[in-house]
Design a protein around this motif. Structure first.
Motif, PDB file in Angstrom:
ATOM      1  N   GLY A  98       0.985  -1.039  -0.064  1.00  0.00           N
ATOM      2  CA  GLY A  98       0.030  -0.066  -0.015  1.00  0.00           C
ATOM      3  C   GLY A  98       0.739   1.182  -0.052  1.00  0.00           C
ATOM      4  N   ALA A  99       1.855   1.275   0.735  1.00  0.00           N
ATOM      5  CA  ALA A  99       2.843   2.493   1.004  1.00  0.00           C
ATOM      6  C   ALA A  99       3.439   2.705  -0.398  1.00  0.00           C
ATOM      7  CB  ALA A  99       3.909   2.029   2.103  1.00  0.00           C
ATOM      8  N   THR A 100       3.824   1.464  -1.177  1.00  0.00           N
ATOM      9  CA  THR A 100       4.794   1.614  -2.379  1.00  0.00           C
ATOM     10  C   THR A 100       3.753   2.170  -3.336  1.00  0.00           C
ATOM     11  OG1 THR A 100       5.727  -0.143  -1.689  1.00  0.00           O
ATOM     12  CG2 THR A 100       5.852   0.121  -4.090  1.00  0.00           C
ATOM     13  N   MET A 101       2.522   1.868  -3.425  1.00  0.00           N
ATOM     14  CA  MET A 101       1.428   2.306  -4.319  1.00  0.00           C
ATOM     15  C   MET A 101       1.262   4.014  -4.181  1.00  0.00           C
ATOM     16  SD  MET A 101      -1.386  -0.525  -5.109  1.00  0.00           S
ATOM     17  CE  MET A 101      -2.308  -0.160  -3.451  1.00  0.00           C
ATOM     18  N   GLY A 102       1.368   4.637  -3.032  1.00  0.00           N
ATOM     19  CA  GLY A 102       1.363   5.735  -2.659  1.00  0.00           C
ATOM     20  C   GLY A 102       2.433   6.414  -3.003  1.00  0.00           C
ATOM     21  N   ILE A 103       3.628   5.783  -2.896  1.00  0.00           N
ATOM     22  CA  ILE A 103       5.002   6.585  -3.475  1.00  0.00           C
ATOM     23  C   ILE A 103       4.743   6.515  -4.801  1.00  0.00           C
ATOM     24  CG2 ILE A 103       7.306   5.967  -3.521  1.00  0.00           C
ATOM     25  CD1 ILE A 103       7.202   4.567  -0.892  1.00  0.00           C
ATOM     26  N   ILE A 104       4.317   5.595  -5.435  1.00  0.00           N
ATOM     27  CA  ILE A 104       4.225   5.584  -7.031  1.00  0.00           C
ATOM     28  C   ILE A 104       3.336   6.947  -7.442  1.00  0.00           C
ATOM     29  CG2 ILE A 104       3.493   4.511  -9.005  1.00  0.00           C
ATOM     30  CD1 ILE A 104       4.417   1.905  -7.738  1.00  0.00           C
ATOM     31  N   ASP A 105       2.358   6.810  -6.791  1.00  0.00           N
ATOM     32  CA  ASP A 105       1.299   7.883  -7.183  1.00  0.00           C
ATOM     33  C   ASP A 105       1.696   9.160  -6.924  1.00  0.00           C
ATOM     34  OD1 ASP A 105      -0.556   5.953  -7.763  1.00  0.00           O
ATOM     35  OD2 ASP A 105      -1.844   6.293  -6.196  1.00  0.00           O
ATOM     36  N   LEU A 106       2.452   9.644  -5.884  1.00  0.00           N
ATOM     37  CA  LEU A 106       3.093  10.705  -5.473  1.00  0.00           C
ATOM     38  C   LEU A 106       4.048  11.089  -6.462  1.00  0.00           C
ATOM     39  CD1 LEU A 106       2.547  11.081  -1.646  1.00  0.00           C
ATOM     40  CD2 LEU A 106       1.418  12.507  -3.356  1.00  0.00           C
ATOM     41  N   GLU A 107       4.942  10.146  -6.601  1.00  0.00           N
ATOM     42  CA  GLU A 107       6.203  10.563  -7.593  1.00  0.00           C
ATOM     43  C   GLU A 107       5.793  10.902  -8.808  1.00  0.00           C
ATOM     44  OE1 GLU A 107       9.375  10.568  -6.895  1.00  0.00           O
ATOM     45  OE2 GLU A 107       9.664   9.323  -5.427  1.00  0.00           O
ATOM     46  N   LYS A 108       4.721   9.889  -9.521  1.00  0.00           N
ATOM     47  CA  LYS A 108       4.137  10.316 -10.754  1.00  0.00           C
ATOM     48  C   LYS A 108       3.544  11.893 -10.791  1.00  0.00           C
ATOM     49  CE  LYS A 108       2.374   6.184 -12.741  1.00  0.00           C
ATOM     50  NZ  LYS A 108       1.156   5.081 -12.979  1.00  0.00           N
ATOM     51  N   LYS A 109       2.888  12.338  -9.826  1.00  0.00           N
ATOM     52  CA  LYS A 109       2.283  13.458  -9.560  1.00  0.00           C
ATOM     53  C   LYS A 109       3.414  14.726  -9.669  1.00  0.00           C
ATOM     54  CE  LYS A 109      -1.818  15.114  -9.216  1.00  0.00           C
ATOM     55  NZ  LYS A 109      -2.875  15.128 -10.365  1.00  0.00           N
ATOM     56  N   LEU A 110       4.414  14.377  -8.797  1.00  0.00           N
ATOM     57  CA  LEU A 110       5.526  15.357  -8.603  1.00  0.00           C
ATOM     58  C   LEU A 110       6.175  15.518  -9.850  1.00  0.00           C
ATOM     59  CD1 LEU A 110       6.724  14.841  -5.212  1.00  0.00           C
ATOM     60  CD2 LEU A 110       5.866  16.867  -5.771  1.00  0.00           C
ATOM     61  N   ASN A 111       6.530  14.341 -10.800  1.00  0.00           N
ATOM     62  CA  ASN A 111       7.164  14.389 -12.084  1.00  0.00           C
ATOM     63  C   ASN A 111       6.427  15.078 -13.061  1.00  0.00           C
ATOM     64  OD1 ASN A 111       9.260  12.965 -10.809  1.00  0.00           O
ATOM     65  ND2 ASN A 111       8.693  11.118 -11.476  1.00  0.00           N
ATOM     66  N   ASP A 112       5.255  15.115 -12.676  1.00  0.00           N
ATOM     67  CA  ASP A 112       4.273  15.845 -13.916  1.00  0.00           C
ATOM     68  C   ASP A 112       4.217  17.323 -13.957  1.00  0.00           C
ATOM     69  OD1 ASP A 112       2.192  15.535 -15.677  1.00  0.00           O
ATOM     70  OD2 ASP A 112       0.692  16.034 -14.376  1.00  0.00           O
ATOM     71  N   GLY A 113       5.111  18.158 -13.263  1.00  0.00           N
ATOM     72  CA  GLY A 113       5.161  19.598 -13.270  1.00  0.00           C
ATOM     73  C   GLY A 113       5.851  20.194 -12.143  1.00  0.00           C
ATOM     74  N   THR A 114       5.723  21.661 -12.195  1.00  0.00           N
ATOM     75  CA  THR A 114       6.213  22.440 -11.112  1.00  0.00           C
ATOM     76  C   THR A 114       5.528  22.773 -10.360  1.00  0.00           C
ATOM     77  OG1 THR A 114       8.044  23.282 -13.026  1.00  0.00           O
ATOM     78  CG2 THR A 114       7.755  24.632 -10.846  1.00  0.00           C
TER      79      THR A 114
END
Length: 141
Positions: A98-114
């Protein structure tokens, strides 16, 4: 909704899901040390979700709650995954996943812009927490 608000919404969703998942699992845990770890993590998830909610409210927004379908799906998934195996190792594995899925979701979002420092710092704090959670839970596998 701008990108910063969307990032804070993602933090809210992520931390609410993490906390709700722990609530669904904690009664199945028998190891006192593991239960203590779960309680500590639950408090951290609650603090982060409250902070995200506060920041959204400051912007005139309400946090987007998880849909009833998403909540029920997660609850049923936890029940099914613990039907035959409630060992500490298995519960830790579910929490790590579950934590890993959360990490992936946030990393994607952070990499999506400034993002503004405000939104980015909150998301990065949650990422650090979830990464350290994965490490701490490793001892229970």
């Amino acid at each position: 909704m701008d990108k910063n608000e969307a990032l804070i919404q993602e933090v809210y969703k992520n931390t609410k899901m993490g906390g709700d998942s722990i609530i669904d699992l904690i009664d199945r845990a028998n190891d006192p040390k593991f239960r203590s770890e779960m309680t500590s993590e639950l408090e951290s998830y609650r603090r982060f979700s409250e902070e995200a909610s506060r920041r959204l409210q400051e912007r005139g927004l309400k946090p987007t709650e998880l849909t009833a379908t998403a909540k029920m799906g997660a609850k049923l998934g936890m029940a099914f995954n613990t039907l035959l195996d409630t060992t500490t190792s298995h519960l830790a594995e579910l929490m790590i996943n579950g934590a890993t899925m959360g990490i992936i979701d946030l990393e994607k979002k952070l990499n999506d812009g400034t993002y503004s420092c405000d939104a980015k710092n909150l998301a990065e704090d949650v990422l650090k927490f979830e990464k350290s959670t994965v490490e701490r839970l490793g001892e229970f596998l």
